[in-house]
Write a protein that holds these residues in place. Structure first.
Motif, PDB file in Angstrom:
ATOM      1  N   MET A   1       0.834  -1.195   0.000  1.00  0.00           N
ATOM      2  CA  MET A   1       0.000   0.000   0.000  1.00  0.00           C
ATOM      3  C   MET A   1       0.876   1.256   0.000  1.00  0.00           C
ATOM      4  O   MET A   1       0.587   2.203  -0.691  1.00  0.00           O
ATOM      5  CB  MET A   1      -0.919  -0.066   1.224  1.00  0.00           C
ATOM      6  N   LYS A   2       1.955   1.221   0.813  1.00  0.00           N
ATOM      7  CA  LYS A   2       2.842   2.379   0.866  1.00  0.00           C
ATOM      8  C   LYS A   2       3.520   2.600  -0.484  1.00  0.00           C
ATOM      9  O   LYS A   2       3.719   3.741  -0.883  1.00  0.00           O
ATOM     10  CB  LYS A   2       3.893   2.185   1.959  1.00  0.00           C
ATOM     11  N   LYS A   3       3.846   1.507  -1.180  1.00  0.00           N
ATOM     12  CA  LYS A   3       4.475   1.632  -2.490  1.00  0.00           C
ATOM     13  C   LYS A   3       3.534   2.309  -3.474  1.00  0.00           C
ATOM     14  O   LYS A   3       3.951   3.129  -4.277  1.00  0.00           O
ATOM     15  CB  LYS A   3       4.885   0.261  -3.024  1.00  0.00           C
ATOM     16  N   ARG A   4       2.258   1.956  -3.418  1.00  0.00           N
ATOM     17  CA  ARG A   4       1.278   2.571  -4.327  1.00  0.00           C
ATOM     18  C   ARG A   4       1.142   4.061  -4.052  1.00  0.00           C
ATOM     19  O   ARG A   4       1.093   4.866  -4.970  1.00  0.00           O
ATOM     20  CB  ARG A   4      -0.084   1.901  -4.194  1.00  0.00           C
ATOM     21  N   ILE A   5       1.085   4.420  -2.796  1.00  0.00           N
ATOM     22  CA  ILE A   5       0.956   5.830  -2.434  1.00  0.00           C
ATOM     23  C   ILE A   5       2.195   6.590  -2.890  1.00  0.00           C
ATOM     24  O   ILE A   5       2.092   7.678  -3.467  1.00  0.00           O
ATOM     25  CB  ILE A   5       0.720   5.989  -0.919  1.00  0.00           C
ATOM     26  N   LEU A   6       3.364   6.012  -2.668  1.00  0.00           N
ATOM     27  CA  LEU A   6       4.601   6.650  -3.109  1.00  0.00           C
ATOM     28  C   LEU A   6       4.627   6.785  -4.630  1.00  0.00           C
ATOM     29  O   LEU A   6       5.065   7.803  -5.160  1.00  0.00           O
ATOM     30  CB  LEU A   6       5.821   5.868  -2.621  1.00  0.00           C
ATOM     31  N   PHE A   7       4.128   5.764  -5.331  1.00  0.00           N
ATOM     32  CA  PHE A   7       4.089   5.812  -6.788  1.00  0.00           C
ATOM     33  C   PHE A   7       3.177   6.937  -7.261  1.00  0.00           C
ATOM     34  O   PHE A   7       3.537   7.705  -8.156  1.00  0.00           O
ATOM     35  CB  PHE A   7       3.629   4.466  -7.342  1.00  0.00           C
ATOM     36  N   ASN A 107      -8.592   8.424  -4.422  1.00  0.00           N
ATOM     37  CA  ASN A 107      -7.483   8.229  -3.506  1.00  0.00           C
ATOM     38  C   ASN A 107      -7.791   8.971  -2.201  1.00  0.00           C
ATOM     39  O   ASN A 107      -7.585  10.173  -2.104  1.00  0.00           O
ATOM     40  CB  ASN A 107      -6.180   8.737  -4.124  1.00  0.00           C
ATOM     41  N   SER A 108      -8.276   8.238  -1.217  1.00  0.00           N
ATOM     42  CA  SER A 108      -8.588   8.853   0.075  1.00  0.00           C
ATOM     43  C   SER A 108      -7.361   8.788   0.973  1.00  0.00           C
ATOM     44  O   SER A 108      -6.322   8.246   0.605  1.00  0.00           O
ATOM     45  CB  SER A 108      -9.760   8.125   0.738  1.00  0.00           C
ATOM     46  N   GLU A 109      -7.481   9.327   2.157  1.00  0.00           N
ATOM     47  CA  GLU A 109      -6.378   9.269   3.117  1.00  0.00           C
ATOM     48  C   GLU A 109      -6.142   7.844   3.595  1.00  0.00           C
ATOM     49  O   GLU A 109      -5.064   7.500   4.046  1.00  0.00           O
ATOM     50  CB  GLU A 109      -6.678  10.175   4.307  1.00  0.00           C
ATOM     51  N   VAL A 110      -7.156   6.996   3.504  1.00  0.00           N
ATOM     52  CA  VAL A 110      -7.074   5.628   4.012  1.00  0.00           C
ATOM     53  C   VAL A 110      -6.605   4.646   2.946  1.00  0.00           C
ATOM     54  O   VAL A 110      -5.767   3.789   3.196  1.00  0.00           O
ATOM     55  CB  VAL A 110      -8.443   5.183   4.574  1.00  0.00           C
ATOM     56  N   ARG A 111      -7.151   4.771   1.712  1.00  0.00           N
ATOM     57  CA  ARG A 111      -6.831   3.805   0.671  1.00  0.00           C
ATOM     58  C   ARG A 111      -7.182   4.366  -0.697  1.00  0.00           C
ATOM     59  O   ARG A 111      -7.858   5.384  -0.819  1.00  0.00           O
ATOM     60  CB  ARG A 111      -7.591   2.499   0.883  1.00  0.00           C
ATOM     61  N   PHE A 112      -6.713   3.655  -1.728  1.00  0.00           N
ATOM     62  CA  PHE A 112      -7.077   3.972  -3.104  1.00  0.00           C
ATOM     63  C   PHE A 112      -8.246   3.074  -3.486  1.00  0.00           C
ATOM     64  O   PHE A 112      -8.174   1.853  -3.363  1.00  0.00           O
ATOM     65  CB  PHE A 112      -5.898   3.715  -4.047  1.00  0.00           C
TER      66      PHE A 112
END
Length: 150
Positions: A1-7, A107-112
């Motif tokens: 999940m962190k990788k997706r947000i960073l991407f 893309n919310s603060e919790v998840r995509f």
């Protein structure tokens, strides 16, 4: 999940930097005499045709689709004009073709939260395929629309 947000953050940063560079290039081009500026625009258009589909062009095409526009309006209404459609983009090779894998969603603060999954041919952005959630297969956009008429 962190990788997706960073991407997603990385893509956003690159788009921001690209926009800033375009603005500074526009300011510089205002100082160039009229005839060379016109030639430069024509050359860049020809170059764009040769290189095929960029991520920016792919996102613009997907945003213009009626299904994505409807999701955008619904999201805008639900969030009181505070949210917009977000994209996750990746590249892949399938059957010898280079494709963009583009997911449109919220893309919310919790998840995509994905709404649509697309494949676009890197050589031609108009070749759009969309994931049919029920079958798990990608279909050409027009075929998918015929199958999913309301």
């Amino acid at each position: 999940m962190k990788k997706r947000i960073l991407f997603v953050l990385l893509i956003s940063f690159l788009v921001f930097i690209s926009c800033r560079n375009n603005q500074s290039n526009k300011a510089k081009s205002d100082q160039i005499p009229e005839k060379p500026a016109v030639e430069k625009i024509e050359n860049s258009a020809k170059m764009g045709e040769k290189t095929g589909c960029s991520t920016e062009k792919a996102m613009k095409l997907i945003l213009a689709l009626k299904e994505v526009e409807e999701s955008k309006r619904n999201l805008d209404s639900l969030t009181d004009h505070k949210a917009n459609i977000s994209f996750m983009i990746d590249s892949l090779k399938q059957d010898g073709k280079e494709l963009y894998s583009l997911t449109a969603g919220y893309n919310s603060e919790v998840r995509f939260e994905p709404y649509y999954h697309f494949y676009l041919d890197k050589s031609d952005c108009k070749n759009i395929q969309i994931l049919d959630i029920v079958s798990g297969e990608y279909f050409p956009l027009e075929t998918w629309r015929k199958q999913n008429r309301d």
